[in-house]
Design an enzyme around this catalytic site. Structure first.
Site, PDB file in Angstrom:
ATOM      1  N   LEU A 231       0.870  -1.168   0.000  1.00 25.75           N
ATOM      2  CA  LEU A 231       0.000   0.000   0.000  1.00 25.75           C
ATOM      3  C   LEU A 231       0.907   1.216   0.000  1.00 25.75           C
ATOM      4  O   LEU A 231       1.918   1.236   0.719  1.00 25.75           O
ATOM      5  CB  LEU A 231      -0.890   0.023   1.248  1.00 25.75           C
ATOM      6  CG  LEU A 231      -1.966  -1.051   1.362  1.00 25.75           C
ATOM      7  CD1 LEU A 231      -2.651  -0.960   2.722  1.00 25.75           C
ATOM      8  CD2 LEU A 231      -2.994  -0.916   0.247  1.00 25.75           C
ATOM      9  N   ASP A 232       0.568   2.237  -0.787  1.00 26.65           N
ATOM     10  CA  ASP A 232       1.420   3.419  -0.787  1.00 26.65           C
ATOM     11  C   ASP A 232       1.370   4.103   0.574  1.00 26.65           C
ATOM     12  O   ASP A 232       0.486   3.849   1.387  1.00 26.65           O
ATOM     13  CB  ASP A 232       1.042   4.373  -1.930  1.00 26.65           C
ATOM     14  CG  ASP A 232      -0.327   5.000  -1.748  1.00 26.65           C
ATOM     15  OD1 ASP A 232      -0.491   5.803  -0.816  1.00 26.65           O
ATOM     16  OD2 ASP A 232      -1.232   4.694  -2.557  1.00 26.65           O
ATOM     17  N   ILE A 233       2.308   4.964   0.815  1.00 23.50           N
ATOM     18  CA  ILE A 233       2.486   5.554   2.140  1.00 23.50           C
ATOM     19  C   ILE A 233       1.273   6.377   2.576  1.00 23.50           C
ATOM     20  O   ILE A 233       1.002   6.522   3.779  1.00 23.50           O
ATOM     21  CB  ILE A 233       3.777   6.404   2.181  1.00 23.50           C
ATOM     22  CG1 ILE A 233       4.176   6.716   3.631  1.00 23.50           C
ATOM     23  CG2 ILE A 233       3.617   7.674   1.341  1.00 23.50           C
ATOM     24  CD1 ILE A 233       5.564   7.303   3.757  1.00 23.50           C
ATOM     25  N   ASP A 234       0.499   6.882   1.610  1.00 24.33           N
ATOM     26  CA  ASP A 234      -0.665   7.708   1.940  1.00 24.33           C
ATOM     27  C   ASP A 234      -1.952   6.904   2.074  1.00 24.33           C
ATOM     28  O   ASP A 234      -3.005   7.471   2.378  1.00 24.33           O
ATOM     29  CB  ASP A 234      -0.858   8.783   0.858  1.00 24.33           C
ATOM     30  CG  ASP A 234       0.324   9.732   0.780  1.00 24.33           C
ATOM     31  OD1 ASP A 234       0.817  10.137   1.847  1.00 24.33           O
ATOM     32  OD2 ASP A 234       0.759  10.049  -0.344  1.00 24.33           O
ATOM     33  N   THR A 235      -1.883   5.593   1.836  1.00 21.69           N
ATOM     34  CA  THR A 235      -3.055   4.733   1.924  1.00 21.69           C
ATOM     35  C   THR A 235      -2.968   3.873   3.181  1.00 21.69           C
ATOM     36  O   THR A 235      -1.911   3.324   3.487  1.00 21.69           O
ATOM     37  CB  THR A 235      -3.172   3.828   0.681  1.00 21.69           C
ATOM     38  OG1 THR A 235      -3.305   4.657  -0.479  1.00 21.69           O
ATOM     39  CG2 THR A 235      -4.368   2.902   0.777  1.00 21.69           C
TER      40      THR A 235
END
Length: 249
Positions: free
Chosen positions: A113-117
């Site tokens: 998961l990307d860092i903002d998700t």
């Protein structure tokens, strides 16, 4: 039944099924007679088979029976925003390894998961399971809940279901529904089976609804449920069997 499927000195198959809680021994014998049980990919109908439950793969009605849950470690974690989906980070940022530091096994993160998700991420010590869960050919679904700016009209769903073109190729969602609208914020649920980088964010950008907040709530048969951010839980029992079954293991 081939002789090499019989394990000398093992445990009778009906006893293994009964001890695993599948059914009583008598009912397990009937399940075997009905052809509902397979061992190492072969249907068993005879009652005299002995198996090694630590080494052989048993399926009941097509669903894998997990007999040693200490051997198969699968963890569900709720990754917070700001945590990177790796086991180490050269920049010193918090990682998912910090969440599962108490587990001695070598764990693989299943996709990212990307860092903002935030939301559901799986970790396991089973490399083959991890590989299959992320391989495109198995088409494992991932479900997300996104908060967007603006009112999402039915035409948006039609476009996403029909397919849109991104810079790395076409993509269509498997499911899309509006969950709630409050003021100028709409909450939607999106299901896809691909795992491209920042895919949901790029899809929604392409249809004119940039994502304000994104949470993954489902990965195949596993759901986030009430798992709190920054915590983990062990995937066990029927949920673990369903996860293996989803990738044919």
């Amino acid at each position: 039944m081939r002789k090499d499927l019989y394990t000398a000195g093992g445990v009778r198959l009906q006893k293994v099924l009964a001890q695993a809680g599948v059914a009583s021994r008598r009912a397990a014998e009937q399940m075997i007679a009905d052809g509902r049980v397979s061992v190492d990919g072969q249907v068993v109908r005879g009652q005299g088979m002995r198996v090694d439950p630590t080494a052989q793969v048993i399926h009941v009605d097509g669903e894998r029976l997990i007999l040693d849950e200490t051997k198969h470690v699968v963890l569900a974690i709720n990754k917070p925003v700001g945590v990177v989906s790796t086991m180490s980070d050269p920049e010193g940022r918090p990682t998912v390894a910090d969440i599962v530091a108490g587990y001695p096994e070598r764990l693989y993160h299943v996709g990212r998961l990307d860092i903002d998700t935030s939301g559901l991420l799986l970790l396991t010590n089973d490399g083959e399971l991890a590989n299959r869960l992320t391989h495109p050919s198995y088409e494992i679904s991932k479900t997300y809940v996104a908060r967007l700016h603006g009112e999402v009209r039915p035409g948006v769903k039609r476009r996403l279901m029909a397919g849109i073109e991104l810079e790395d190729g076409p993509i269509a969602v498997d499911g899309f529904r509006v969950v709630d609208t409050y003021g100028d914020i709409t909450t939607v649920e999106i299901t896809v089976h691909e795992g491209r980088n920042r895919l949901v964010r790029r899809m929604m950008d392409a249809v004119g609804f940039p994502v304000r907040e994104l949470v993954r709530t489902g990965f195949g048969p596993i759901r986030l449920d009430h798992l709190q951010p920054g915590t983990s839980r062990r995937v066990k029992g029927n949920a673990l069997s369903a996860l293996y079954g989803a990738v044919g293991l």
